[in-house]
Design an enzyme around this catalytic site. Structure first.
Site, PDB file in Angstrom:
ATOM      1  N   ASP A 193      -3.029  -8.487  -7.767  1.00 22.76           N
ATOM      2  CA  ASP A 193      -2.688  -8.830  -6.388  1.00 22.76           C
ATOM      3  C   ASP A 193      -3.355 -10.139  -5.979  1.00 22.76           C
ATOM      4  OD1 ASP A 193      -2.032  -8.735  -3.701  1.00 22.76           O
ATOM      5  OD2 ASP A 193      -3.641  -7.348  -3.189  1.00 22.76           O
ATOM      6  N   GLY A 248     -10.610 -11.503 -12.345  1.00 23.43           N
ATOM      7  CA  GLY A 248      -9.897 -10.285 -12.713  1.00 23.43           C
ATOM      8  C   GLY A 248      -9.046 -10.428 -13.954  1.00 23.43           C
ATOM      9  N   GLU A 253     -13.625  -8.963  -8.105  1.00 20.68           N
ATOM     10  CA  GLU A 253     -13.505  -9.915  -7.005  1.00 20.68           C
ATOM     11  C   GLU A 253     -14.369 -11.124  -7.324  1.00 20.68           C
ATOM     12  OE1 GLU A 253     -12.534 -12.185  -4.229  1.00 20.68           O
ATOM     13  OE2 GLU A 253     -11.501 -10.254  -4.332  1.00 20.68           O
ATOM     14  N   HIS A 308       0.812  -1.210   0.000  1.00 15.78           N
ATOM     15  CA  HIS A 308       0.000   0.000   0.000  1.00 15.78           C
ATOM     16  C   HIS A 308       0.849   1.266   0.000  1.00 15.78           C
ATOM     17  CE1 HIS A 308      -3.368  -2.691   1.752  1.00 15.78           C
ATOM     18  NE2 HIS A 308      -3.353  -2.708   0.430  1.00 15.78           N
ATOM     19  N   SER A 341      -6.589  -2.438  -0.342  1.00 21.85           N
ATOM     20  CA  SER A 341      -6.139  -1.652  -1.495  1.00 21.85           C
ATOM     21  C   SER A 341      -7.247  -0.772  -2.079  1.00 21.85           C
ATOM     22  CB  SER A 341      -5.594  -2.577  -2.587  1.00 21.85           C
ATOM     23  OG  SER A 341      -4.554  -3.386  -2.090  1.00 21.85           O
ATOM     24  N   HIS A 381      -7.957  -8.318  -7.939  1.00 19.83           N
ATOM     25  CA  HIS A 381      -8.302  -9.139  -6.777  1.00 19.83           C
ATOM     26  C   HIS A 381      -8.561  -8.202  -5.599  1.00 19.83           C
ATOM     27  CE1 HIS A 381      -5.938 -11.736  -9.447  1.00 19.83           C
ATOM     28  NE2 HIS A 381      -6.531 -12.771  -8.890  1.00 19.83           N
TER      29      HIS A 381
END
Length: 280
Positions: free
Chosen positions: A165, A145, A119, A19, A101, A42
């Site tokens: 991610d 994704g 997601e 982050h 995120s 994700h």
């Protein structure tokens, strides 16, 4: 079958690193007035309760955000990241919540910017929808994704950032990631792509980097932070981010910030950081 849930790991050292880098990338997009699109493959739940049963099981946040958020010597480049953590905790001194995120990114969207969140996990999608209920700048796609990358890129804004991610719970995940980056870069050569990955041992680290070198994608920057030696493959000893088309001066920012972050995360020593061009 998707079994991974980030609630168990929210706020750990890998989250902090990820982050911090994400914030620097999004802030760099503020350099131009034209709007941008933030795309995440994700997304997870969007935010996490550190008092929840999952987070309390291993309390990984104690070796992550708990070591950073109230320090008085936080570098200026990390101010926006720390502010996002304080904001979700409503400026209280006690650490209760951690932003995922999507929440970190949402804090850095300007009125004309937008965010697309993918997601696939059925238990996370309702939480994500609730987190951004009524927010016109956020689109939530309950789908894979990787598939969405091929359908959604390039965005209409022509400027932006993609965060890839995954949980790496599938054995073929590294290959899927590299294939997705190659496809996405072919569709949107000027976009910024950030790929998060765990670090376990030096052999897997070398294989991971070679996978990306083999793509021949130019402007490929690798940033990593380790909190333990890369000598035990059964645990996550570090974390990294592979960045395609990094913004101007990002490497210099990371060279300055990551040593401080490593020291904060490993107060007893033993950590390390590096920033390196793979394909300049």
């Amino acid at each position: 079958m998707l079994s991974y849930r980030h609630h168990f790991h929210a706020g750990n050292f890998a989250d902090v690193f990820k982050h911090v880098v994400l914030t620097l990338l999004l802030k760099a997009l503020h350099a131009k007035d034209k709007p941008f699109c933030y795309f995440e493959t994700h997304a997870g739940a969007g935010a996490y309760d550190l008092r929840g049963n999952e987070a309390q099981k291993n309390r990984e946040f104690e070796d992550g955000i708990a070591r950073v958020w109230q320090r008085s010597d936080v570098p200026a480049a990390l101010a926006d990241y720390v502010a996002s953590v304080r904001r979700i905790n409503r400026e209280r001194k006690e650490l209760r919540f951690y932003p995922g995120s999507p929440r970190v990114a949402r804090a850095l969207l300007r009125p004309a910017d937008r965010m697309v969140l993918c997601e696939l996990h059925s238990s996370e999608v309702p939480l994500l929808r609730h987190e951004f209920s009524g927010d016109d700048q956020v689109t939530i796609l309950p789908q894979d994704g990787y598939d969405a990358l091929g359908k959604q890129l390039p965005p209409r804004e022509r400027r932006g950032l993609v965060l890839i991610d995954p949980a790496y719970e599938r054995k073929d995940e590294p290959d899927r990631v590299v294939a997705a980056v190659k496809l996405a870069h072919a569709r949107w050569a000027t976009g910024i792509f950030a790929v998060w990955y765990p670090l376990q041992d030096r052999a897997s680290q070398a294989r991971w980097q070679q996978r990306f070198r083999s793509t021949a994608i130019p402007k490929l920057l690798c940033a990593e932070v380790c909190v333990q030696p890369l000598d035990v493959a059964s645990r996550m000893n570090g974390t990294g981010m592979m960045i395609v088309n990094p913004p101007w001066k990002l490497k210099e920012q990371l060279d300055e910030v990551l040593p401080w972050l490593t020291t904060a995360l490993t107060p007893d020593g033993g950590g390390g950081a590096r920033v390196e061009w793979l394909n300049p």
